[in-house]
Design an enzyme around this catalytic site. Sequence first.
Site, PDB file in Angstrom:
ATOM      1  N   ASN A 286      -0.070   0.763   6.992  1.00 28.60           N
ATOM      2  CA  ASN A 286       0.468  -0.330   6.179  1.00 28.60           C
ATOM      3  C   ASN A 286       0.910  -1.454   7.097  1.00 28.60           C
ATOM      4  OD1 ASN A 286       0.086   1.008   3.809  1.00 28.60           O
ATOM      5  ND2 ASN A 286       2.243   1.414   3.389  1.00 28.60           N
ATOM      6  N   GLY A 287       0.758  -2.690   6.628  1.00 22.26           N
ATOM      7  CA  GLY A 287       1.183  -3.831   7.416  1.00 22.26           C
ATOM      8  C   GLY A 287      -0.010  -4.616   7.927  1.00 22.26           C
TER       9      GLY A 287
ATOM     10  N   LYS B  39       4.300  -3.735  -6.473  1.00 23.75           N
ATOM     11  CA  LYS B  39       5.717  -3.538  -6.722  1.00 23.75           C
ATOM     12  C   LYS B  39       6.569  -3.934  -5.524  1.00 23.75           C
ATOM     13  CE  LYS B  39       9.108  -1.957  -9.274  1.00 23.75           C
ATOM     14  NZ  LYS B  39       9.434  -2.637 -10.539  1.00 23.75           N
TER      15      LYS B  39
ATOM     16  N   CYS C 211       0.827  -1.195   0.000  1.00 18.80           N
ATOM     17  CA  CYS C 211       0.000   0.000   0.000  1.00 18.80           C
ATOM     18  C   CYS C 211       0.867   1.251   0.000  1.00 18.80           C
ATOM     19  CB  CYS C 211      -0.917   0.000   1.215  1.00 18.80           C
ATOM     20  SG  CYS C 211      -1.850  -1.520   1.429  1.00 18.80           S
TER      21      CYS C 211
ATOM     22  N   LYS D 147       7.835 -12.671 -16.605  1.00 20.53           N
ATOM     23  CA  LYS D 147       7.321 -11.427 -17.157  1.00 20.53           C
ATOM     24  C   LYS D 147       6.045 -11.676 -17.963  1.00 20.53           C
ATOM     25  CE  LYS D 147      10.122  -8.704 -15.376  1.00 20.53           C
ATOM     26  NZ  LYS D 147      10.081  -9.624 -14.236  1.00 20.53           N
TER      27      LYS D 147
ATOM     28  N   HIS E 160      11.091 -35.101 -18.809  1.00 20.53           N
ATOM     29  CA  HIS E 160      10.835 -35.637 -17.477  1.00 20.53           C
ATOM     30  C   HIS E 160       9.443 -35.236 -16.971  1.00 20.53           C
ATOM     31  CE1 HIS E 160      14.874 -37.196 -17.054  1.00 20.53           C
ATOM     32  NE2 HIS E 160      15.351 -36.025 -17.485  1.00 20.53           N
TER      33      HIS E 160
ATOM     34  N   TRP F 243      -4.331  -1.950  -0.365  1.00 22.09           N
ATOM     35  CA  TRP F 243      -4.354  -3.304  -0.930  1.00 22.09           C
ATOM     36  C   TRP F 243      -5.059  -4.172   0.108  1.00 22.09           C
ATOM     37  CZ3 TRP F 243      -2.313  -5.387  -5.502  1.00 22.09           C
ATOM     38  CH2 TRP F 243      -2.292  -6.783  -5.569  1.00 22.09           C
TER      39      TRP F 243
ATOM     40  N   GLU G 170       3.155 -12.425 -15.582  1.00 21.04           N
ATOM     41  CA  GLU G 170       2.804 -11.244 -14.797  1.00 21.04           C
ATOM     42  C   GLU G 170       1.954 -10.260 -15.592  1.00 21.04           C
ATOM     43  OE1 GLU G 170       6.154  -9.778 -11.715  1.00 21.04           O
ATOM     44  OE2 GLU G 170       6.890 -10.013 -13.742  1.00 21.04           O
TER      45      GLU G 170
ATOM     46  N   GLU H 143      12.970 -16.081 -16.075  1.00 21.33           N
ATOM     47  CA  GLU H 143      12.667 -14.658 -15.980  1.00 21.33           C
ATOM     48  C   GLU H 143      11.718 -14.214 -17.093  1.00 21.33           C
ATOM     49  OE1 GLU H 143      12.632 -10.562 -15.003  1.00 21.33           O
ATOM     50  OE2 GLU H 143      12.863 -12.415 -13.880  1.00 21.33           O
TER      51      GLU H 143
ATOM     52  N   ARG I  89       2.451   0.661  -6.691  1.00 17.95           N
ATOM     53  CA  ARG I  89       2.647  -0.240  -5.554  1.00 17.95           C
ATOM     54  C   ARG I  89       1.528  -1.271  -5.447  1.00 17.95           C
ATOM     55  NH1 ARG I  89       6.321   1.470  -1.582  1.00 17.95           N
ATOM     56  NH2 ARG I  89       5.143   0.375   0.003  1.00 17.95           N
TER      57      ARG I  89
END
Length: 592
Positions: free
Chosen positions: A102-103, A587, A2, A474, A493, A76, A477, A470, A28
């Site tokens: 926040n938290g 983020k 947040c 992306k 496999h 959030w 996401e 990576e 964020r």
Amino acid sequence: MCGIFGLVGDTKKAGQTVFTALKELEYRGYDSWGVAGVPLHTNSTKLICSKKVGKILDSKIGRFAESQIAIGHTRWATHGGVTVQNAHPHLDSEQQVAIVHNGIIENFAQLRDNLLAKGYVFRSETDSEVFAHLLTEELKTTTFPEAFRRSFMQLEGLNAVVAIKLGEPSILAARNGSPLLLGFGKKSHFISSDPAGLIPHTKQVYYLEDGEYAEIQANSVIIKTVRTNKQQKIVTKMLDWNVDQVSKGSFEHFMLKEIYEQPKILSEIASSGQANAERIARCITKSYGSYLIGCGTGAYACLAGTYIFSKIAKRHVNWAVGSEFGYQVDFLTQKSAVIALSQSGETMDILESVKQARKKEATILAIVNSIGSSLYRLADEKLLLGAGPEKAVASTKAFLAKIAYLLLIAHTLAGKKDQGAACVKAAAAATQEILTSTHINNVKKISKRIAQSEHMFVIGRGVSYPAALEAALKIKEISYIHAEGLAAGELKHGALALIEKGLPCMVFAPKDETYQATLSAAMEVKARGGYIIGCAEERHEVFDAFIPVTDIGIATLIPNVVIGQLFAYYLSVEKKLDPDKPRNLAKSVTVK
């Protein structure tokens, strides 16, 4: 996750300023937002507050009375759904006090039950509202700063809280685990959860330490410890970011802008990063056991580092996912070196693991993009990436900067620092080539063809394996395609069972010792109906689509990753999604 922003100063438009600052913190991640302020007119009996669900976008704050003090928040959802009632700021019953938080308040249920027994009425489902009522209860017997301090001491968990009160000239703020920093202006002072919110206003900042609280007024700032109430000395730092770096400029999205900034960043690291690399290399040389840790994209940079150190420096460096490393610290000693990679320096999983390693007296090295961040301050030795701010949620340029420095450090350990600089310089040139219009149009064309796919593979061997991970990260996401990064040798496999006609498979095939084996894996996928997108120096008959990549040895993973970034971006655009703010993601992950 947040965002928090607050302002006290020589202005009548504090509410509008805070509202604008919240837009700078959108990346964020959030699902609701709000602003509260102290009315400038002394006959006012209530605080001003405006809260809404959804994105700020082009929203207006509406009529917001003149104010010199205001705080805002982008929420959030954790406790309670996405509703106006659950949005911050939270006010007490008389609307005399407002808080943003926040938290997670781990003991909120107990605190809430105690307050309910005293007659307090809760209007939200959040843990955060507890603090507003705690503060009101404490205000019955003491001053605003002391009531705030006492209230914060009752919280369990990792939290940051900011509060204002009708008739008081101050913003009060405290942190334990969740980041907050102060900004110092000429006639105003600020509080923010992130440097990006402060850049348009000031570059002079102070990062609150865990267990500190601040009393912020227009002309003064006082820092004290929460437990002892002892005043602390304020030593400020200067942010090296500028306003241009946090604007899109001529680009449609921040993510595309940040992708295009990468060649310049790589060139700068090649030309001026050697001294930093040598400091970290000396620490690794002195250690007995070195460990790279990171989360998300940082974890894949760590995995790439194990290949880079092995191949170049002939040195074994372990790696671990940051959220798991805390369960693996029993073997650490005073001779161990823990190298933590992070864009924000505020990722809670990394910080918790680093604190566990510190208890074992290991040396902590931080490779981080944000000066003054929690990880930066925790480390014995730190290296700033210098990638500038990232506004898109999906990290791009910070990842490449990490890889560039790992290449420099490994070459330094091998006594080949000039080759290291040349390696990174070649990566900058190869990346610039990928960003030419011919390559971009090719990526757009292929993206259009595969945009409706539900699944996708990205494969590689050796150092191309973390590049595949990576690139797949992306893509998933940003485009919401289920992309799976695989070591090419692992297809047979199990993963070959998933191949269906037309399934896209991106293949990283540099001309190294993995080349033939990687092509063999691509042939296995194609034989089962897969659509092969080859990323290599030369076209091969197995490729259905081809993206030429200049082969630059081990550093080829850098332009390959950029190809993955571009596919993620253009797949997102093709699907009419927002590449800067993907759903459900933030983020800076500051909760566990």
